[in-house]
Design an enzyme around this catalytic site. Structure first.
Site, PDB file in Angstrom:
ATOM      1  N   CYS A  10       0.872  -1.188   0.000  1.00 11.21           N
ATOM      2  CA  CYS A  10       0.000   0.000   0.000  1.00 11.21           C
ATOM      3  C   CYS A  10       0.902   1.230   0.000  1.00 11.21           C
ATOM      4  O   CYS A  10       2.078   1.150  -0.375  1.00 11.21           O
ATOM      5  CB  CYS A  10      -0.974  -0.028   1.171  1.00 11.21           C
ATOM      6  N   ASN A  13       2.253   1.497   4.385  1.00  6.01           N
ATOM      7  CA  ASN A  13       2.566   0.225   5.071  1.00  6.01           C
ATOM      8  C   ASN A  13       2.258   0.300   6.571  1.00  6.01           C
ATOM      9  O   ASN A  13       2.888  -0.354   7.380  1.00  6.01           O
ATOM     10  CB  ASN A  13       4.033  -0.192   4.840  1.00  6.01           C
ATOM     11  N   CYS A  15      -1.441   0.767   7.347  1.00  4.39           N
ATOM     12  CA  CYS A  15      -2.881   0.467   7.439  1.00  4.39           C
ATOM     13  C   CYS A  15      -3.250  -0.786   6.632  1.00  4.39           C
ATOM     14  O   CYS A  15      -3.444  -1.866   7.196  1.00  4.39           O
ATOM     15  CB  CYS A  15      -3.721   1.660   6.979  1.00  4.39           C
ATOM     16  N   ARG A  16      -3.337  -0.636   5.314  1.00  5.06           N
ATOM     17  CA  ARG A  16      -3.903  -1.725   4.506  1.00  5.06           C
ATOM     18  C   ARG A  16      -2.974  -2.922   4.339  1.00  5.06           C
ATOM     19  O   ARG A  16      -3.388  -4.075   4.530  1.00  5.06           O
ATOM     20  CB  ARG A  16      -4.308  -1.192   3.122  1.00  5.06           C
ATOM     21  N   SER A  17      -1.716  -2.679   3.955  1.00  4.19           N
ATOM     22  CA  SER A  17      -0.866  -3.847   3.644  1.00  4.19           C
ATOM     23  C   SER A  17      -0.454  -4.650   4.889  1.00  4.19           C
ATOM     24  O   SER A  17      -0.402  -5.877   4.808  1.00  4.19           O
ATOM     25  CB  SER A  17       0.333  -3.471   2.772  1.00  4.19           C
ATOM     26  N   ASP A 127      -8.143   3.713   0.951  1.00  2.00           N
ATOM     27  CA  ASP A 127      -7.235   4.194   1.991  1.00  2.00           C
ATOM     28  C   ASP A 127      -8.049   4.644   3.210  1.00  2.00           C
ATOM     29  O   ASP A 127      -8.844   5.581   3.106  1.00  2.00           O
ATOM     30  CB  ASP A 127      -6.445   5.368   1.403  1.00  2.00           C
TER      31      ASP A 127
HETATM   32  P1  4NP Z   1      -1.822   2.777   4.051  1.00  2.00           P
HETATM   33  O1  4NP Z   1      -2.503   4.109   4.609  1.00  2.00           O
HETATM   34  O2  4NP Z   1      -1.270   3.142   2.681  1.00  2.00           O
HETATM   35  O3  4NP Z   1      -2.957   1.829   3.972  1.00  2.00           O
HETATM   36  O4  4NP Z   1      -0.750   2.402   5.045  1.00  2.00           O
HETATM   37  C1  4NP Z   1      -1.863   5.348   4.656  1.00  2.00           C
HETATM   38  C2  4NP Z   1      -1.053   5.654   5.727  1.00  2.00           C
HETATM   39  C3  4NP Z   1      -0.456   6.894   5.800  1.00  2.00           C
HETATM   40  C4  4NP Z   1      -0.673   7.816   4.789  1.00  2.00           C
HETATM   41  C5  4NP Z   1      -1.475   7.485   3.720  1.00  2.00           C
HETATM   42  C6  4NP Z   1      -2.068   6.249   3.652  1.00  2.00           C
HETATM   43  N1  4NP Z   1      -0.093   9.107   4.880  1.00  2.00           N
HETATM   44  O5  4NP Z   1      -0.374   9.933   4.005  1.00  2.00           O
HETATM   45  O6  4NP Z   1       0.683   9.368   5.803  1.00  2.00           O
END
Ligand code: 4NP
Length: 160
Positions: A10, A13, A15-17, A127
């Site tokens: 993602c 790294n 939240c989703r992955s 997201d």
């Molecule tokens: P992820 O979520 O891609 O699922 O880990 C996010 C975590 C942080 C951010 C964006 C998406 N950020 O912009 O900091």
């Protein structure tokens, strides 16, 4: 015995992955098939490298008996493209980042994760970072369905 090496990707790294890593690992552990897989996750971005998963992701996973608290974020590396068999992007943005970096001969390793859950009728794991807690449960629902699909796909395409 050779292993299937699966990398979930993602943006951050956190939240989703890591959620997908935890869910898929639980599925294979519950099936007593942990030895068949090497499972990891990474982000296309580097901002959160070294951080544990977001507290909301840890809580949502924990509600489903999945512990992702020991995971630490890292960025995708060039050598991941050679090291992994399946590289699974959570959304189109991350898919395009991966396709922009992968050597031509390895493009076939890269997929949208939800391609393995065609019945869902959606192609992206949204997201959840800037949303509420509900977003994390929805993410897990999508990830569970795609994890089942991925395992079925791997079993159908098994050689030997
Ligand atoms: P992820 O979520 O891609 O699922 O880990 C996010 C975590 C942080 C951010 C964006 C998406 N950020 O912009 O900091």
């Amino acid at each position: 015995m050779s292993q299937y090496k699966v990398l979930f990707v993602c943006l951050g790294n956190i939240c989703r992955s890591p959620s997908a890593e935890g869910v898929f690992r639980k599925f294979v552990v519950d099936a007593d098939r942990e030895h068949e897989f090497f499972i990891d996750s990474a982000g296309t971005g580097s901002w959160h490298a070294g951080s544990p998963p977001d507290v909301r992701a840890r809580k949502a996973a924990s509600n489903r008996d999945i512990d992702i608290s020991s995971l630490r974020a890292r960025q995708v590396r060039g050598d991941d493209f050679g090291a992994f068999d399946y590289i699974l992007a959570m959304d189109e943005e991350n898919l395009n980042s991966l396709l922009g970096a992968v050597p031509q001969t390895m493009r076939g390793k890269i997929h949208l994760f939800l391609d393995f859950a065609p019945d869902l009728g959606v192609s992206e794991v949204p997201d959840p970072y800037y949303g509420g807690e509900n977003g994390f449960d929805h993410v897990l629902d999508l990830i569970e369905e795609a994890s089942r699909g991925l395992l079925a796909h791997i079993d159908q395409n098994r050689v030997g």
